[in-house]
Design a protein around this motif. Structure first.
Motif, PDB file in Angstrom:
ATOM      1  N   ASN A 199       4.014 -12.186  28.887  1.00 43.73           N
ATOM      2  CA  ASN A 199       3.015 -13.253  28.959  1.00 43.73           C
ATOM      3  C   ASN A 199       2.213 -13.845  27.786  1.00 43.73           C
ATOM      4  N   LEU A 200       1.827 -12.782  27.433  1.00 42.79           N
ATOM      5  CA  LEU A 200       0.745 -13.247  25.904  1.00 42.79           C
ATOM      6  C   LEU A 200       1.668 -14.029  24.831  1.00 42.79           C
ATOM      7  N   GLN A 201       2.969 -13.596  24.984  1.00 43.34           N
ATOM      8  CA  GLN A 201       3.588 -14.195  23.816  1.00 43.34           C
ATOM      9  C   GLN A 201       4.323 -15.357  24.126  1.00 43.34           C
ATOM     10  N   GLY A 202       4.227 -15.897  25.612  1.00 46.52           N
ATOM     11  CA  GLY A 202       4.968 -16.848  25.983  1.00 46.52           C
ATOM     12  C   GLY A 202       6.281 -16.663  26.179  1.00 46.52           C
ATOM     13  N   ILE A 203       6.875 -15.465  26.548  1.00 48.20           N
ATOM     14  CA  ILE A 203       8.139 -15.310  26.840  1.00 48.20           C
ATOM     15  C   ILE A 203       8.502 -15.200  28.199  1.00 48.20           C
ATOM     16  N   VAL A 204       9.556 -15.954  28.784  1.00 49.21           N
ATOM     17  CA  VAL A 204       9.895 -15.862  29.875  1.00 49.21           C
ATOM     18  C   VAL A 204      10.112 -14.287  30.627  1.00 49.21           C
ATOM     19  N   GLN A 205       9.778 -13.937  31.766  1.00 47.95           N
ATOM     20  CA  GLN A 205      10.202 -12.552  32.203  1.00 47.95           C
ATOM     21  C   GLN A 205      11.106 -12.760  33.500  1.00 47.95           C
TER      22      GLN A 205
END
Length: 216
Positions: A25-31
């Motif tokens: 979330n912090l890195q803006g990466i889709v989970q």
């Protein structure tokens, strides 16, 4: 929305929150559904802040997704001895080939195109190897019916995921899925809904007051 006769006679108050922050979330990466990530330190603090604000609510049952970030978010409530249950219907939408990938011009373009498809009413559109809104909603309906049919569960806490939460709120409030963007969310956002006579009414919209002391 179709419910059984038994469920329509039940009255419930349902608290729905998104899980706490993860490093992705912090890195803006889709989970998405395929990334079973842990909360980071701040996400744990968010869960604890939510607990401190709502620990006196007499929750009869907690429902979480099968992904551990939801369990970790509400762990303090579970530690009180409140019964909980994992439901696959509460899992996040699967983002397929984009899960775990850093943001890039190509991914941003793909997500923009997908959002446009959804806003145009194409709820079968999805990423490669991912899930469509209609597919997510199909499993959400099963989970919801299970929750509504449960007896002696008047006050329920649900911890789930951002996109899936938007889809569920549209369904509960009888809105088209193209309006999912009208339900903002961030980590541990809270929505509270009352259920009576087969209808849901929203009482609390995207409440984040429990995080004020963390963000100050």
């Amino acid at each position: 929305m179709q419910h059984t006769e038994a469920s329509s006679l039940n009255k419930k108050t349902i608290y729905i929150i998104r899980h706490g922050q993860t490093n992705l979330n912090l890195q803006g990466i889709v989970q998405g559904r395929g990334m079973d990530t842990d909360l980071n330190e701040f996400g744990i603090k968010q869960g604890e802040a939510f607990y401190e604000a709502y620990k006196d609510i007499p929750f009869d049952k907690i429902y979480i997704s099968t992904l551990k970030r939801t369990f970790q978010t509400v762990k303090k409530f579970i530690d009180l001895g409140i019964p909980y249950e994992k439901l696959i219907g509460l899992d996040e939408l699967g983002w397929g080939i984009w899960e775990g990938q850093p943001s890039s011009p190509r991914s941003r373009a793909a997500f923009s195109d997908l959002a446009n498809e959804w806003e145009a009413g194409n709820y079968n559109a999805k990423t490669e190897n991912g899930e469509s809104p209609n597919e997510v909603l199909d499993r959400q309906k099963i989970a919801l019916q299970h929750i509504l049919n449960a007896e002696n569960e008047n006050t329920v806490l649900i911890c789930m995921h951002g996109r899936a939460m938007r889809l569920l709120l549209c369904y509960l409030l009888k809105k088209p899925l193209c309006e999912m963007k009208d339900f903002p969310h961030s980590n541990t956002s809270l929505y509270i809904l009352d259920y009576e006579g087969g209808d849901f009414n929203i009482k609390t919209f995207n409440n984040l007051k429990h995080l004020d002391h963390l963000n100050g």
